[in-house]
Design an enzyme around this catalytic site. Structure first.
Site, PDB file in Angstrom:
ATOM      1  CB  CYS A  71     -15.906  60.666 -10.049  1.00  0.00           C
ATOM      2  SG  CYS A  71     -17.716  61.454 -10.657  1.00  0.00           S
ATOM      3  CG  HIS A  90     -15.940  57.514 -13.665  1.00  0.00           C
ATOM      4  ND1 HIS A  90     -16.349  57.032 -12.910  1.00  0.00           N
ATOM      5  CD2 HIS A  90     -16.678  58.784 -13.349  1.00  0.00           C
ATOM      6  CE1 HIS A  90     -17.106  57.350 -12.292  1.00  0.00           C
ATOM      7  NE2 HIS A  90     -17.143  58.422 -12.536  1.00  0.00           N
ATOM      8  CD  GLU A 131     -14.417  53.371 -13.971  1.00  0.00           C
ATOM      9  OE1 GLU A 131     -15.120  54.484 -14.020  1.00  0.00           O
ATOM     10  OE2 GLU A 131     -13.561  54.905 -13.689  1.00  0.00           O
TER      11      GLU A 131
END
Length: 381
Positions: free
Chosen positions: A273, A356, A358
């Site tokens: 990001c 993202h 995760e």
């Protein structure tokens, strides 16, 4: 129908648009950039994500708070948002992990909320006219005209270095609570862990957990760290984290990335990001502000023949025309609007992704990028 309240509240946008609703959470005034998130789940992760620092978050899902709040889904110790905007919130949550209600948590954390307004109309307005500053007022002390004056006198997101507002004050070693034995995506790492230095521009706990699950020992350092303080930790890889604000204003982080690229002898670098944007800026690229940003859990990204459904939260993007083709390749695009979603340096172990991996909240399609980072470090051993 939204819950009725005896406490009226106002949302005033910078263009003079007024929305009326009901106060919930903490009482007071909250000023920031009004954005919207399209995810159907993960409200606690969203509100504690430091990348939302300085913003008023609108949830498009019609009812928020159904599962309450617990201590395990925090991305930071406290919420980073300035305010919350919802159609309706659940006053009686139901979930076995629930430790307190959504509203009581907002009260405790002093986050101002407004409910009962037409969030569909608000989102359409932002899509038509772009994200803009706004103010939530629940204390009844200011008129709409006075609130509008406050909004118009407040700084916009462009040019703001907010990473320095949310970064850690001191270096620390991350002790993860995750257990790789219960993470079916990862085989337990054999051998000594990979030494990773994470530059904290607003890092999420779940990113740290994923790095640990992939066999990394992570030392987190402040956003203003210089190259000597990073290299003295003897990293096998350096991670540039997510974070809030205008990436072009994070001059210290850009300078650090540029020095590592030029001087660190093929040290693997990975950015997510804001960190991805900083890597691009370090090469002389440029960023620009998106009209209303990408904030949600179902953004398709990839290239021909390869697709990932991704979780995203960003209001700026790299300009592909500004990136030097002889040094960097655009590896992923957001398939909704063709914005840059991934870059990789040519003949260097350096890459970044705009989304993202995760998955907190979000799909797991992109988790392999952590393995990609580890593979680059493994090749250097």
């Amino acid at each position: 129908m939204p819950s009725l309240s005896a406490n009226p509240a106002f949302l005033v946008l910078a263009d003079g648009t007024l929305f009326e609703g009901n106060s919930f959470g903490s009482r007071g005034l909250a000023l920031g950039e009004v954005v919207f998130n399209t995810g159907m789940t993960g409200y606690q992760e969203v509100l504690t994500d430091p990348s939302y620092f300085g913003q008023l978050v609108t949830f498009t899902y019609p009812e928020i708070g159904n599962t309450g709040v617990n201590s395990e889904d925090q991305e930071a110790l406290h919420p980073s948002v300035k305010g919350v905007i919802v159609r309706e919130f659940a006053q009686s949550p139901s979930n076995w992990r629930c430790m307190q209600s959504f509203e009581s948590w907002l009260e405790k954390e002093k986050v101002v909320g407004i409910s009962g307004l037409d969030t569909r109309a608000l989102v359409r307005h932002i899509r038509n006219f772009g994200s803009m500053n706004g103010v939530i007022s629940t204390d009844g002390k200011s008129s709409p005209a006075q609130l509008l004056e406050k909004v118009r006198n407040s700084p916009t997101m462009e040019g703001l270095n907010l990473a320095d507002e949310v970064t850690t004050e001191a270096t620390y070693l991350w002790n993860s609570t995750c257990d790789v034995e219960f993470d079916k995506r990862i085989k337990p790492h054999q051998g000594s862990p990979y030494r990773v230095v994470a530059i904290d521009f607003g890092i999420k706990r779940s990113i740290l957990d994923r790095l640990v699950s992939h066999g990394c020992e992570v030392t987190v350092v402040p956003s203003n760290s210089d190259i000597s303080s990073v290299l003295q930790l003897s990293p096998e890889g350096v991670f540039f984290s997510n974070g809030p604000g205008d990436p072009s204003a994070v001059t210290g982080g850009i300078a650090l990335a540029k020095q590592l690229i030029e001087e660190a002898n093929d040290l693997p670098l990975f950015g997510i990001c804001l960190g991805h944007q900083i890597l691009g800026l370090a090469l002389g690229g440029q960023t620009y502000k998106l009209a209303y940003g990408h904030r949600g859990l179902n953004h398709p990204c990839g290239t021909t023949g390869q697709l990932e459904i991704t979780s995203q939260n960003h209001g700026f993007a790299l300009d592909p025309k500004s990136l030097p083709e002889e040094r960097v390749e655009v590896t992923h695009f957001n398939l909704n609007d063709k914005t840059v979603a991934g870059i990789a340096f040519r003949n260097r172990p350096i890459f970044g992704i705009q989304y993202h991996p995760e998955a907190s909240p979000g799909p797991h399609d992109a988790d392999h990028h952590f393995s990609r980072f580890v593979s680059l470090m493994q090749e250097r051993r």
